[in-house]
Design a protein around this motif. Sequence first.
Motif, short mmCIF file in Angstrom:
data_model
loop_
_atom_site.label_atom_id
_atom_site.label_comp_id
_atom_site.label_asym_id
_atom_site.label_seq_id
_atom_site.Cartn_x
_atom_site.Cartn_y
_atom_site.Cartn_z
N TYR A 23 0.81 -1.22 0.00
CA TYR A 23 0.00 0.00 0.00
C TYR A 23 0.84 1.26 0.00
CZ TYR A 23 -3.12 -3.77 1.12
OH TYR A 23 -3.80 -4.97 1.08
N SER A 52 -9.93 1.62 6.66
CA SER A 52 -9.50 1.54 8.07
C SER A 52 -9.43 0.10 8.56
CB SER A 52 -10.48 2.33 8.95
OG SER A 52 -10.46 3.70 8.62
N LEU A 97 -7.30 -2.57 7.48
CA LEU A 97 -6.13 -3.43 7.25
C LEU A 97 -5.72 -4.19 8.50
CD1 LEU A 97 -3.92 -1.29 4.86
CD2 LEU A 97 -5.45 -3.18 4.30
N TRP A 98 -6.09 -3.69 9.68
CA TRP A 98 -5.82 -4.45 10.91
C TRP A 98 -6.54 -5.80 10.88
CZ3 TRP A 98 -10.13 -5.67 13.86
CH2 TRP A 98 -11.29 -4.90 13.64
N GLU A 107 -4.71 -7.64 7.25
CA GLU A 107 -3.30 -7.99 7.45
C GLU A 107 -3.04 -8.48 8.88
OE1 GLU A 107 -1.13 -8.39 5.32
OE2 GLU A 107 -1.70 -7.22 3.56
N SER A 151 -3.77 3.57 11.58
CA SER A 151 -2.59 3.07 10.88
C SER A 151 -2.98 2.48 9.53
CB SER A 151 -1.87 2.03 11.73
OG SER A 151 -0.76 1.48 11.07
N SER A 152 -4.11 1.76 9.50
CA SER A 152 -4.60 1.19 8.25
C SER A 152 -4.89 2.29 7.23
CB SER A 152 -5.89 0.40 8.51
OG SER A 152 -5.67 -0.67 9.40
N THR A 191 -1.67 4.10 5.96
CA THR A 191 -0.55 3.26 5.53
C THR A 191 0.18 3.82 4.32
OG1 THR A 191 0.06 1.02 4.87
CG2 THR A 191 -2.06 1.81 4.08
N TYR A 193 2.90 4.06 7.27
CA TYR A 193 3.48 2.74 7.51
C TYR A 193 4.45 2.35 6.40
CZ TYR A 193 4.17 -2.10 8.68
OH TYR A 193 4.76 -3.29 9.00
N TYR A 195 -0.24 -2.17 11.92
CA TYR A 195 -1.50 -2.92 11.88
C TYR A 195 -1.24 -4.40 11.63
CZ TYR A 195 -0.80 -1.87 6.88
OH TYR A 195 -0.27 -1.72 5.62
N TYR A 196 -0.02 -4.78 11.27
CA TYR A 196 0.35 -6.19 11.16
C TYR A 196 0.52 -6.78 12.57
CZ TYR A 196 1.50 -5.91 6.13
OH TYR A 196 1.45 -5.77 4.77
N GLY A 228 -2.24 -5.62 15.04
CA GLY A 228 -3.44 -6.23 14.49
C GLY A 228 -3.53 -7.72 14.81
#
Length: 596
Positions: free
Chosen positions: A44, A313, A315-316, A319, A366-367, A370, A374, A388-389, A392
């Motif tokens: 992303y 919002s 991606l948490w 991912e 964070s998502s 990104t 990020y 978020y990885y 998350g």
Amino acid sequence: MKPIRYTIVPKQPAAHLFEVTVTVADPDPAGQSFMLPVWIPGSYMVREFARNIVTLRASSEAGRKVRVEKIDKQTWRAAPVDGELTLRYEVYAWDMSVRAAHLDDTTGFFNGTSVFLSPLGHEAAPCVVDIQKPAGESYRKWRVATALPEARGTKRYGFGEYRAQNYDELIDHPVTLGEFALSTFDAHGVPHDIVIAGRAVSVDMARLAADLKRICEAQIALFEPKSKKAPVDRYVFMTQVVTDGYGGLEHRASTALICNRTDLPVTGRPETSEGYRTYLGLCSHEYFHTWNVKRIKPAAFAPYDLTRENHTSLLWLFEGFTSYYDDLILVRTGLITPDEYFGLVGRVVGGVLRGSGRLKQSVAESSFDTWVKYYRQDENAPNAIVSYYTKGSLVALCLDLEIRAQTSNRKSLDDVMRLLWQRFGRDFYRGKPVGVPETEIEALFAEATGVNVARLIDQAAYGTRDLPLEAMLAPFGVSIAPEPDKNGKPSLGVRVRGGADCTLAAVHEGSAAQKAGLSAGDVLIAIDGLRVTGSNLDALLARYLPGAKVEVHAFRRDELRSTQVKLDAPDVARYSLTVTDKRVAARNWRERWLGK
């Protein structure tokens, strides 16, 4: 619609140039426009792939030159023509990563987003791509690895024509060219290929196939426990082996991976190295994406807009949840032990809690950010953002344990993933694509499990307080506690960039170094008069006790600085998860969580 025809040739491997042609049988009579994506799904960040197009020209069916103008950073428009229109262009390919394209005289690799211009207005048209072998005797053993379906007359792993239903499918199948090791296994009746490109010596392909088979079958059964039906007809794990590298990128029927050659299992050596565990976790992560993000997508990705950032919002969930399941699958299949799994979780917890950015940015924020934060981290990233990885994955852990605790282990996060699959993923490529709405997550959890986790989601995903891991693990007879540096080495609170010099890559907020006025980019040269290098900092600090005051000399740019530093207590690099309650009920709960 008439098919769009592509040809790609490794024209000058030594110069890292692919030559690509795209032919449109029925171009726009007002002038046909062509666009190259600015980003690749799964990574992303706007990467401006068009910058690698070196030359571009157009011709008519009669062979006459056609005028082409560039109308923005990634779009070209050809003048109107009668009959077919062909663009011929060169792409510079020297990015040894999973995101773009790479070519030299030993191997080739490309993602469609880096090399295939899209004729605007023809995105739904079928595509045929002729992948040609580079000229010369030295390339006679080269083969083609891709999950793209072969066109009639093309043999699997051979050069020739491949097909796709549309442009979106065309760019979702990376291609590896060259000499490579190959192994195949079936997972619930579906063939899976393992492709190892690069100089890898004595790789135990049989063991690799057996281990990946366990991972793939466990994930297929998780989403389809009754039918055991995979969402693909064939899958390809393609790995580029390098001296020092790590990464992966998911696609709808394959994944592109990079790993250290020492990470792969060696024939005749049954031990499991940390590198091999990491590699299996990477394979597990990318394979889980076959469901979660390649078919179950956020609404913002259904469909992708490849001309700009696509904000979500969630991606948490996509991912982060995938990061939770990648190692969970390893322990469920017996590829790692529960103690090893707890060690991996403890390392993630330590990493998340080390950065103060977690107290300022939620994983939902964070998502969304990104694209600018990020994937574009700077020296202040640990103090400003959260992953978020990693966080998350801990959000997923908390939600899984909460659901299990409230339902006495009758329901779990697995049920949520199955509902998302049935509702949004199973038919994603068969009809009109529908993505997961941003506002329905809590309702979907309640529908799948009967448990209201809205408050936990609000706190964990949309808030910045630390997660209640201790309370969540307690019903499963597991405790969690910080594990300080075993040597008791005091801390400066910095991250050092690799190399001969001791250059500070990041300075943590509130740390000893920050309080003393040190900053990222400073080069430490001496502590109490003794020279500091990139390799001896830890040894020097180990000679002191926490709270000791030391004199530090450092260069900031070309200016020598001297400062007194009061050393912090040892860093907490990881947390220990320990089984403290061995009662039968708690043990059964753990077994169902880790072994179901």
